[in-house]
Design a protein around this motif. Structure first.
Motif, PDB file in Angstrom:
ATOM      1  N   ARG A 137       0.825  -1.197   0.000  1.00  0.00           N
ATOM      2  CA  ARG A 137       0.000   0.000   0.000  1.00  0.00           C
ATOM      3  C   ARG A 137       0.870   1.263   0.000  1.00  0.00           C
ATOM      4  O   ARG A 137       0.675   2.171  -0.771  1.00  0.00           O
ATOM      5  N   GLU A 138       1.903   1.208   0.872  1.00  0.00           N
ATOM      6  CA  GLU A 138       2.797   2.370   0.939  1.00  0.00           C
ATOM      7  C   GLU A 138       3.502   2.582  -0.398  1.00  0.00           C
ATOM      8  O   GLU A 138       3.652   3.686  -0.867  1.00  0.00           O
ATOM      9  N   ALA A 139       3.879   1.456  -0.977  1.00  0.00           N
ATOM     10  CA  ALA A 139       4.606   1.547  -2.241  1.00  0.00           C
ATOM     11  C   ALA A 139       3.734   2.211  -3.294  1.00  0.00           C
ATOM     12  O   ALA A 139       4.185   3.087  -4.028  1.00  0.00           O
ATOM     13  N   THR A 140       2.448   1.823  -3.308  1.00  0.00           N
ATOM     14  CA  THR A 140       1.559   2.388  -4.319  1.00  0.00           C
ATOM     15  C   THR A 140       1.389   3.885  -4.097  1.00  0.00           C
ATOM     16  O   THR A 140       1.497   4.669  -5.023  1.00  0.00           O
ATOM     17  N   THR A 141       1.173   4.223  -2.793  1.00  0.00           N
ATOM     18  CA  THR A 141       0.939   5.635  -2.522  1.00  0.00           C
ATOM     19  C   THR A 141       2.148   6.455  -2.926  1.00  0.00           C
ATOM     20  O   THR A 141       2.025   7.527  -3.502  1.00  0.00           O
ATOM     21  N   THR A 142       3.318   5.904  -2.590  1.00  0.00           N
ATOM     22  CA  THR A 142       4.521   6.655  -2.938  1.00  0.00           C
ATOM     23  C   THR A 142       4.638   6.794  -4.451  1.00  0.00           C
ATOM     24  O   THR A 142       5.069   7.814  -4.958  1.00  0.00           O
ATOM     25  N   ALA A 143       4.200   5.717  -5.113  1.00  0.00           N
ATOM     26  CA  ALA A 143       4.255   5.782  -6.574  1.00  0.00           C
ATOM     27  C   ALA A 143       3.369   6.917  -7.069  1.00  0.00           C
ATOM     28  O   ALA A 143       3.748   7.671  -7.943  1.00  0.00           O
ATOM     29  N   TRP A 163      -2.007  18.448  -1.429  1.00  0.00           N
ATOM     30  CA  TRP A 163      -1.904  16.974  -1.460  1.00  0.00           C
ATOM     31  C   TRP A 163      -2.055  16.453  -0.043  1.00  0.00           C
ATOM     32  O   TRP A 163      -1.599  17.075   0.912  1.00  0.00           O
ATOM     33  N   ARG A 164      -2.732  15.320   0.085  1.00  0.00           N
ATOM     34  CA  ARG A 164      -2.860  14.742   1.421  1.00  0.00           C
ATOM     35  C   ARG A 164      -2.810  13.226   1.297  1.00  0.00           C
ATOM     36  O   ARG A 164      -3.428  12.647   0.411  1.00  0.00           O
ATOM     37  N   ASP A 165      -2.018  12.594   2.153  1.00  0.00           N
ATOM     38  CA  ASP A 165      -1.876  11.138   2.134  1.00  0.00           C
ATOM     39  C   ASP A 165      -2.176  10.628   3.541  1.00  0.00           C
ATOM     40  O   ASP A 165      -1.337  10.668   4.428  1.00  0.00           O
ATOM     41  N   ASP A 166      -3.422  10.172   3.734  1.00  0.00           N
ATOM     42  CA  ASP A 166      -3.840   9.747   5.073  1.00  0.00           C
ATOM     43  C   ASP A 166      -3.076   8.517   5.555  1.00  0.00           C
ATOM     44  O   ASP A 166      -2.839   8.351   6.741  1.00  0.00           O
ATOM     45  N   GLU A 167      -2.727   7.658   4.607  1.00  0.00           N
ATOM     46  CA  GLU A 167      -2.069   6.419   5.040  1.00  0.00           C
ATOM     47  C   GLU A 167      -0.649   6.676   5.526  1.00  0.00           C
ATOM     48  O   GLU A 167      -0.163   6.035   6.455  1.00  0.00           O
ATOM     49  N   ASN A 168       0.002   7.623   4.900  1.00  0.00           N
ATOM     50  CA  ASN A 168       1.370   7.926   5.329  1.00  0.00           C
ATOM     51  C   ASN A 168       1.441   9.156   6.238  1.00  0.00           C
ATOM     52  O   ASN A 168       2.529   9.604   6.600  1.00  0.00           O
TER      53      ASN A 168
END
Ligand SMILES: [Fe+2]
Length: 1196
Positions: A336-342, A420-425
């Motif tokens: 999941r983290e990898a995708t978000t970072t992508a 930009w907002r990334d709730d998971e990270n």
């Protein structure tokens, strides 16, 4: 890993004849070492130093000797999972001609009835001779002369009763220990004599347990880069690598409880390119998800390449492996983290300037993020600098929305867009769109990134990073300040929100067993006092006549922070006198889970076990408004509510204070200090005698009382805005700066520098207590644990030999009884003279040992600070805390204020006003009785001793410490030159220590005083006979030494020489000495982290570093330190009567007066010029012994 070793031991067949009771075991083993006999033999130069490098020898202490034949050391022998115990080893032979070295067990013990180890070192000339080992590749030595043949033999009779353990111990000697010992010695030579060493420190983002599961398994080589597999054979393994390379290593030491693993290898010309290699790996937990790995290598280059050259190559090559290890084992990103970072954050143009701010919030990352994440009005709950904040209509709280807000400070309206907002990270980026009214400069590309990272399960690191461009560069720092202020306001707000959690703690005090005896043969009457840090304590019932009490009582306590400690104090009820403390035990609330009961068997420090059950329930919402909490914690101790029963006693004391201050007239008589009401058994009547309450002539003038009052008013005014300043605090040390204001100045340089080792050491030479630093020339004063410390590559002993070693020993603290809720030590500090470029030098730090237990004593040093910075900082704080107590109770209050008072009374009693000695001394006794009277009724008052809440020792502990030291005191031995000589310093500065200005200026001043006194004595007395015939003088002496209790003062004076020495000593003590230990108080005490007078927590045990928040927690609370600031400010009030104003001899012996005056002014000029030079070099000036600043008497 330990299991690997144990299996080899289990598999070893021990001959039957070794096993019978009293049988002598003899074993011998030879190996060629890859260094010459001469080099190997150099390891045996110092028995003690060598012992420090033996694995498994713990808690080493020197019992006798200094490393030569006859030296006896003790240590705890701890081979993992095998028979262990206390041993004492004596060096009985060291023969340089035959290179034979022999040690013996000094006395029979639980492990051995007798034990002898002999090592013989020979130059091996047989090129092919090697130890036979089936699977270790052997290399031919081309040059036999570079090889030492080492033979080790042991002869012992086992005393181990358990037969299996006895068998294991003998087997361990057979299969491992003999070889391991001679290679420990080789390792010592390689590292310390040849310089083949390097340490890597790695920070890896995974738990210590997980890392140890890999590194600590001998079969697992996945942590070694390019390793493809391993073949294990006993304690040896072959590691296979890609490209058909392999490396043989053997296990040298392992200890799973210390997360320690040591391995070594011999010739590896194709791979490590070493003749010998050792890797020592130890793991420390930084937090539950992060481990610090120290990887300490020793190496000896193959082909005899020059060490420095090899080291460069080796470290370079190894570093990439280390980086690989760090990267590979840090927590891999989830899919999941990898995708978000992508998907990643949007690309934005980075500005040329940046601002960042960071802080830790005590809450789980998910929860902190949940509170922070809204982009609109909700932020105002924690971001309190905003007047209003709204998302612009008709927007919703989603990426791209714009918020409008007004700050309460600038009143401008600002627009920002959520980019930009990334709730998971837990990250977001927002940009600045516009400001209304527009600022005078134009800002662009202003993007702020906020990230939150979990630090363990319970803490979150919040980080703001902003980059921007601006039209004019001079505005940059202003913008950065404003931004940083706004970011810190957010972090502080979040901290307040999360830190104010409260809860209740239910404690069941069950039973205790094997409590230590405090009453000799009699059983104790134990009870427990328990409290959550500074909370209200509660007490169990008393169990009578037992060391194994059962209480079974339940209590409910309130909790205001998860980082607090529950402190259990085991007390012994005494029907006569004070109850004794039998021991203490602590539990950190962090160890408990809210809503879950935990049973604990606690080790009582002092002896025994305490069984308790704890149930913690944290409430979700703050229980009381923040404002109320602040006000409660602001209450300074002497304003705290007092029980009604105490009121009468206090009122009576004040009535006495005031009525006696008004005084019955000119009456100078001795009276003795009355016992404390709380500790009537402490014999304070042994103290130096005091004057009966206040003769009227000793009262302060209205001007002086007015100046004191003015200073008090300045302090009160400075406290006026303290709440505002506290609310604005940004950095972690800022709350302690809140005491400073326009009324009370801040020592800005100190606030910047206090954490540096150089500054810490400098204060021993030029600070408030220059009385303890001592040239160390006696090895027996150095604890064995500190022998391994190094400064500029030199060991402690080498530094001592070069006269570069300095020690500070807080032995007086050893006799201080424990104080509930406060923790202190009697530290030993070692420092050394560091050589600097240009022939200069300075004092710098070697290390600190806080405890003096027979068992384990931890040493904190700049080296340990690399992995444990917070522990090191905390150890230094414990040192200064001890220093404060010693400084105030001994050197300031004790030896100057109280110690000199008997002289004043004796002078008024026996020397008539026109007596030349009365004339001489009178100005030097000005206001001393008055200030001492106030001190006795405030600082160490019987009713409300102000020093009680302030100092680690509490008042009674400080008074007991002085009592013990006063019994040993000798007035003549404490004369300035004698006192310095005892510490290794002299007028010529042969000690070579630079910048010890207390010494330099002190000697000069002493000489001026001595000339002055000599002049006066020569005028007044024709010879020794005239001195002897002076009846008044002899009565003065007898009174001072006898009923005055000034120990060591001559009972009679029969020579002019002795008279001159005595008078010089008196004048120096009351003027220069008191000034040196009094007037720097505000400079060094007012910023509390530099010199906390007490700490509420002991040094934490265990291999991990402590949290910075725990250090802060242990300091006296910032709102509660007013007393220390107030006292230091009041007591540093400059005197209005400097020594240069003394006119005692002006009318009677004008020539003596003139000379004295001229010499003082010349010295003042000299010191001022020196200080100007120092300032020019950016150094701190030492002004306290400039005659113009030296008060003529003890008057404050
Ligand atoms: Fe003083």
């Amino acid at each position: 890993m330990a299991a690997t070793l144990k299996k080899v031991v289990e598999d070893c067949k021990v001959p039957g004849e070794f096993m019978s009771d009293g049988a002598e075991v003899f074993l011998t083993h030879s190996e060629d070492m890859p260094v010459s006999a001469e080099v190997y033999w150099s390891a045996f130069r110092d028995f003690v130093e060598l012992q420090l490098h033996m694995e498994g020898h713990e808690k080493l202490r020197v019992l006798k000797g200094s490393g030569k034949v006859g030296t006896v050391v003790s240590f705890y022998y701890d081979p993992t999972d095998l028979a262990e115990g206390q041993r004492e080893m004596k060096l009985v032979e060291k023969d340089d001609s035959t290179r034979t070295w022999r040690v013996q067990e000094a006395a029979p013990n639980e492990l051995y009835k007798s034990y002898e180890m002999t090592i013989k070192v020979e130059g091996s000339t047989t090129a092919e001779k090697k130890v036979k080992r089936s699977n270790v590749r052997l290399r031919t030595k081309h040059d036999g002369t570079t090889t030492a043949k080492v033979t080790i033999s042991v002869r012992f009779v086992s005393a181990i009763k358990d037969l299996n353990e006895r068998r294991q111990d003998i087997a361990y000697h057979m299969v491992h220990l003999l070889g391991a010992r001679i290679r420990d010695i080789l390792n010592f030579v390689v590292r310390e004599k040849l310089g083949g060493k390097h340490r890597f420190d790695l920070d890896i983002g995974c738990s210590r347990e997980k890392m140890w599961g890999i590194v600590g398994n001998f079969n697992d080589v996945t942590w070694i880069r390019e390793a493809t597999g391993t073949t294990v054979n006993g304690i040896r393994r072959t590691i296979h690598f890609t490209k058909d390379r392999s490396l043989e290593v053997r296990l040298a030491w392992a200890d799973s409880s210390d997360y320690l693993f040591v391995y070594e290898g011999d010739d590896s010309p194709d791979f490590l390119h070493c003749k010998y290699y050792r890797g020592r790996i130890q793991l420390f937990a930084v937090n539950p998800n992060r481990v610090r790995v120290t990887y300490d290598c020793s190496f000896l280059p193959a082909n005899d390449s020059p060490m420095e050259e090899f080291k460069k190559r080796f470290v370079g090559a190894f570093s990439s492996g280390v980086a690989w290890l760090e990267a590979t084992f840090s927590k891999p990103k989830t899919d999941r983290e990898a995708t978000t970072t992508a998907a990643g954050p949007p690309a934005f143009k980075k500005g040329a300037y940046s601002t960042s701010a960071c802080g830790t919030v005590r809450g789980p990352v998910e929860e902190v993020w949940k509170v922070f994440r809204p982009f609109g009005r909700e932020c105002m709950e924690y971001w309190k600098i905003y007047d209003s904040m709204e998302i612009e209509a008709p927007g919703n709280d989603v990426q791209g929305c714009i918020r409008l807000f007004k700050t309460s400070k600038t009143k401008s309206t600002i627009r920002e867009r959520l980019e930009w907002r990334d709730d998971e990270n837990h990250a977001e980026i927002y940009s600045l769109l516009s400001m209304e009214p527009p600022p005078p400069v134009t800002m662009s590309n202003t993007y702020t990134t906020v990230t939150m990272t979990a630090v363990g399960e319970k803490e979150t690191e919040v980080k703001f990073e902003c980059t921007f461009d601006v039209s004019v560069s001079f505005a940059v720092s202003r913008i950065q300040d404003n931004q940083k202020g706004a970011y810190m306001a957010c972090i502080n707000g979040l901290q307040q929100l999360f830190h104010s959690e409260v809860g209740t703690l239910e404690v069941v005090v069950g039973s205790a067993s094997d409590l230590a005896r405090t009453d000799g043969w009699f059983d104790a009457d134990p009870y427990i006092v328990l409290a959550v840090n500074d909370g209200k304590p509660v007490t169990t019932k008393v169990c009578h006549s037992t060391q194994n009490p059962i209480w079974d009582e339940r209590f409910q306590l309130s909790v205001t922070s998860r980082t607090r400690n529950i402190i259990f104090t085991v007390m012994d009820r005494d029907t006569v006198g004070q109850d004794d403390i039998m021991g203490t035990a602590n539990v950190n609330l962090d160890e408990l889970t809210s809503g879950k009961e935990k049973k604990m068997a606690l080790d009582v420090q002092g002896g025994g076990t305490l069984n308790v059950r704890l149930y913690l329930k944290m409430h979700d919402k703050p229980k009381e408004p923040e404002g109320e909490k602040l006000i409660t914690s602001l209450a300074i101790p002497f304003l705290a509510p007092v029980a009604q029963s105490e009121m009468d006693a206090i009122r009576n004391e004040f009535v006495l204070l005031i009525s006696s201050f008004l005084g019955p007239g000119q009456k100078y008589e001795y009276e003795y200090m009355k016992p404390l009401r709380t500790h009537p058994d402490v014999p304070l009547e042994e103290y130096p005698a005091a004057c009966v309450p206040m003769p009227t002539g000793e009262m302060f003038t209205p001007q002086k009382a007015g100046r004191l009052m003015e200073r008090l008013m300045q302090f009160i005014a400075s406290q006026g805005q303290i709440m505002v300043r506290l609310a604005q605090a940004k950095g972690i040390w800022d709350p302690w700066k809140a005491n400073f204001s326009g009324y009370l100045p801040a020592n800005e340089r100190l606030i910047e520098e206090w954490q540096k080792d150089e500054e810490f050491c400098r204060q021993y030479l030029q600070g408030i207590n220059p009385m303890l630093v001592t040239v160390c020339k006696d090895q027996s004063r150095i604890p064995a644990e500190m022998l391994g410390l190094k400064g500029q590559g030199k060991t402690t002993l080498q530094l001592m030999e070069e006269n570069r070693l300095f020690i500070v020993d807080y032995a007086p603290m050893l006799g201080v009884p424990p104080t509930p809720g406060k923790f202190f030590y009697a530290p030993i500090v070692l420092m050394y003279k560091e050589q600097l470029a240009g022939g200069k030098s300075r004092l710098n730090m070697l290390g600190i040992q806080l405890t003096r237990d027979k068992g384990e004593n931890e040493v904190y040093s700049p080296e340990s600070a690399k992995t444990h910075p917070n522990k090191y900082m905390f150890a230094k704080m414990h040192v200064v805390s001890a220093d404060n107590n010693v400084h105030q109770f001994l050197y300031h209050l004790g030896y100057t204020h109280l110690g000199m008072e008997p002289l004043v009374v004796a002078m008024h009693t026996h020397l008539p006003p026109d007596h030349p000695i009365h004339r001489l001394l009178l100005p030097h006794f000005k206001d001393t009785i008055g200030i001492n009277y106030l001190a006795r009724h405030s600082l160490v008052s019987r009713i409300f001793p102000i020093t009680d809440p302030m100092f680690a020792t509490s008042t009674v502990g400080g008074l007991i410490m002085f009592l013990e030291e006063w019994r040993k005191y000798n007035f003549m031995d404490m004369a300035f030159p004698e006192e310095l000589k005892r510490r290794g310093f002299d007028e010529a500065g042969t000690d070579g220590l630079e910048n010890y200005f207390y010494r330099d200026d002190g000697f000069k001043l002493w000489n001026v005083y001595k000339t002055y006194v000599t002049g006066m004595v020569n005028h007044a007395y024709t010879g020794d006979k005239a001195v002897q015939a002076d009846k008044a003088l002899q009565e003065f002496c007898r009174m001072t030494e006898g009923p005055g209790h000034l120990h060591g003062f001559p009972r009679e004076i029969s020579t002019k020489k002795l008279l001159i020495d005595c008078l010089t000593n008196i004048i120096f003590n009351v003027s220069a000495q008191h000034s040196a230990v009094n007037f720097p108080q505000y400079e060094y005490y007012s910023f509390i982290p530099n010199r906390p007078a007490q700490l509420s927590m002991p040094m934490p045990d265990g291999p991990n570093d402590m949290l910075e928040s725990a250090v802060l927690e242990a300091l006296p609370h910032e709102t509660n330190t007013a007393l220390q600031v107030l006292l230091s400010y009041m007591l540093s009030m400059p005197s209005q009567t400097a020594i240069t104003g003394v006119e005692a001899m002006k009318d009677v012996y004008p020539d003596v007066h003139e000379k004295f005056h001229t010499q003082l002014l010349d010295l003042s000029k000299e010191i001022k010029a020196r200080n100007e030079g120092l300032k020019g070099e950016g150094k701190v000036a030492y002004t306290y012994l400039d005659p113009e600043n030296v008060a003529m008497s003890i008057d404050i």
